[in-house]
Design a protein around this motif. Structure first.
Motif, PDB file in Angstrom:
ATOM      1  N   VAL A 103      37.227  44.055  42.763  1.00  0.00           N
ATOM      2  CA  VAL A 103      38.243  44.600  41.841  1.00  0.00           C
ATOM      3  C   VAL A 103      38.543  43.572  40.752  1.00  0.00           C
ATOM      4  N   HIS A 104      38.497  44.012  39.486  1.00  0.00           N
ATOM      5  CA  HIS A 104      38.876  43.144  38.363  1.00  0.00           C
ATOM      6  C   HIS A 104      40.312  42.673  38.586  1.00  0.00           C
ATOM      7  N   ASP A 106      42.776  41.899  36.815  1.00  0.00           N
ATOM      8  CA  ASP A 106      43.868  42.492  36.035  1.00  0.00           C
ATOM      9  C   ASP A 106      44.147  43.949  36.414  1.00  0.00           C
ATOM     10  N   ARG A 107      43.296  44.524  37.272  1.00  0.00           N
ATOM     11  CA  ARG A 107      43.469  45.933  37.658  1.00  0.00           C
ATOM     12  C   ARG A 107      44.011  46.074  39.082  1.00  0.00           C
ATOM     13  N   LEU A 116      43.857  49.555  44.276  1.00  0.00           N
ATOM     14  CA  LEU A 116      43.472  50.275  43.058  1.00  0.00           C
ATOM     15  C   LEU A 116      44.415  51.444  42.791  1.00  0.00           C
ATOM     16  N   ALA A 120      41.742  54.881  38.846  1.00  0.00           N
ATOM     17  CA  ALA A 120      40.904  53.694  38.647  1.00  0.00           C
ATOM     18  C   ALA A 120      39.426  54.065  38.737  1.00  0.00           C
ATOM     19  N   THR A 121      38.610  53.428  37.896  1.00  0.00           N
ATOM     20  CA  THR A 121      37.164  53.686  37.889  1.00  0.00           C
ATOM     21  C   THR A 121      36.467  52.729  38.849  1.00  0.00           C
ATOM     22  N   ALA A 156      32.407  45.041  36.868  1.00  0.00           N
ATOM     23  CA  ALA A 156      33.794  44.817  37.288  1.00  0.00           C
ATOM     24  C   ALA A 156      34.330  43.533  36.665  1.00  0.00           C
ATOM     25  N   GLY A 159      35.412  44.005  33.144  1.00  0.00           N
ATOM     26  CA  GLY A 159      36.475  44.977  32.940  1.00  0.00           C
ATOM     27  C   GLY A 159      35.979  46.314  32.438  1.00  0.00           C
ATOM     28  N   ASP A 162      37.037  49.266  36.666  1.00  0.00           N
ATOM     29  CA  ASP A 162      38.122  48.614  37.412  1.00  0.00           C
ATOM     30  C   ASP A 162      37.592  47.926  38.669  1.00  0.00           C
ATOM     31  N   ALA A 163      36.526  48.501  39.256  1.00  0.00           N
ATOM     32  CA  ALA A 163      35.967  47.943  40.497  1.00  0.00           C
ATOM     33  C   ALA A 163      34.536  48.439  40.673  1.00  0.00           C
TER      34      ALA A 163
END
Length: 297
Positions: A103-104, A106-107, A116, A120-121, A156, A159, A162-163
């Protein structure tokens, strides 16, 4: 000895690992890099590619033609039915079997499944992973992604998504730098991996008895027993890489076998989960399949 392999970083890591193991037994070898359909066609999801074995067929053809002596594959990429004239001579140790969600940073949303948010993508082309994600967090938006392990990881990290979901084994073997990402490693009993995940398979010609003897020096019997259960379930379900089916088998210290399986009719259909334990492998895959197919959802 000529070893056939794909040319991705992970495939080459696996082939070099087998080379090093053979060298311990005084056997020298060289690599032959072969491009497969799965390498050439990068714009389609797995379920859109023709047939089964799109990461293995060209390598198997070279093996049958005598251009190489053996081939190294990821076991989870191999169809359960071997082409006539080919056999699996050895299976490697098993790396971590888990799928990993990256997971990024910042997300990250604390308190939500997989950290998430709804909407979220999440990058994955695997229908099995999509089905489990849908079961555990229906608000996620799966996005098809292709490419090698570092390429997918970067989606990811940058960005763009999102993951992403990747196999732990590939991340470990390539020793990728995951700083900047939240690493979530769900239990394989809940996020059930693909049959054979984390294992390398060495394939050769059935008639080449001498080669089979040499390669058998690398075989891990317990890994063979457990992955045989997993792949038999896949075979009985008549599935390939695109089937939303996860199967994971463990053997405990007392010699008992424990199987966790998950199955959905499609990536967004309800997920069926079963767990079966027995003291013998006899009839175990059949029982798993019977339970998977008997549950009405």
């Amino acid at each position: 000895m000529k070893i056939g392999t794909r040319g991705s970083r992970l495939a080459l890591w696996q082939a070099h690992f087998v080379q090093a193991e053979l060298r311990k037994h005084g056997i020298e070898s060289e690599l032959e890099i072969i491009k497969t359909q799965g390498d050439r066609v990068q714009h389609l999801g797995f379920d859109k590619l023709e047939g089964k074995g799109f990461f293995t067929k060209e390598i198997e053809d070279a093996l049958l033609a005598g251009q190489i002596d053996c081939a190294v594959h990821s076991l989870k990429d191999l169809p359960t039915n071997q082409p006539d004239g080919l056999v699996l001579a050895a299976l490697s140790y098993r790396a971590s079997v888990e799928d990993v969600i990256l997971v990024h940073q910042d997300r990250v949303v604390k308190g939500k499944p997989f950290s998430l948010a709804d909407g979220a993508t999440v990058g994955t082309s695997s229908n099995r992973r999509k089905a489990i994600l849908h079961d555990l967090h229906p608000g996620l938006l799966p996005v098809d992604i292709r490419g090698n392990v570092p390429t997918r990881m970067k989606k990811a990290l940058s960005g763009e998504l999102d993951a992403v979901v990747l196999a732990a084994a590939g991340l470990e073997r390539l020793e990728l730098d995951l700083s900047g990402l939240l690493v979530i490693k769900p239990s394989p009993r809940e996020f059930v991996p693909a049959p054979g995940q984390g294992v390398m398979a060495i394939q050769t010609r059935e008639e080449d008895i001498e080669m089979r003897k040499k390669l058998s020096l690398l075989h891990h019997p317990v890994v063979g027993e457990c992955t045989n259960v997993e792949r038999t379930v896949l075979n009985l379900m008549q599935g390939g890489c695109s089937m939303p089916l996860g199967v994971y088998c463990e053997k405990d210290q007392l010699g008992n076998y424990h199987v966790w399986a998950s199955y959905a009719a499609s990536a967004t259909a309800p997920l069926v989960r079963v767990q079966v334990s027995r003291s013998t492998r006899a009839g175990l895959p059949e029982e798993v399949v019977e339970q998977l197919l008997s549950v009405q959802v």
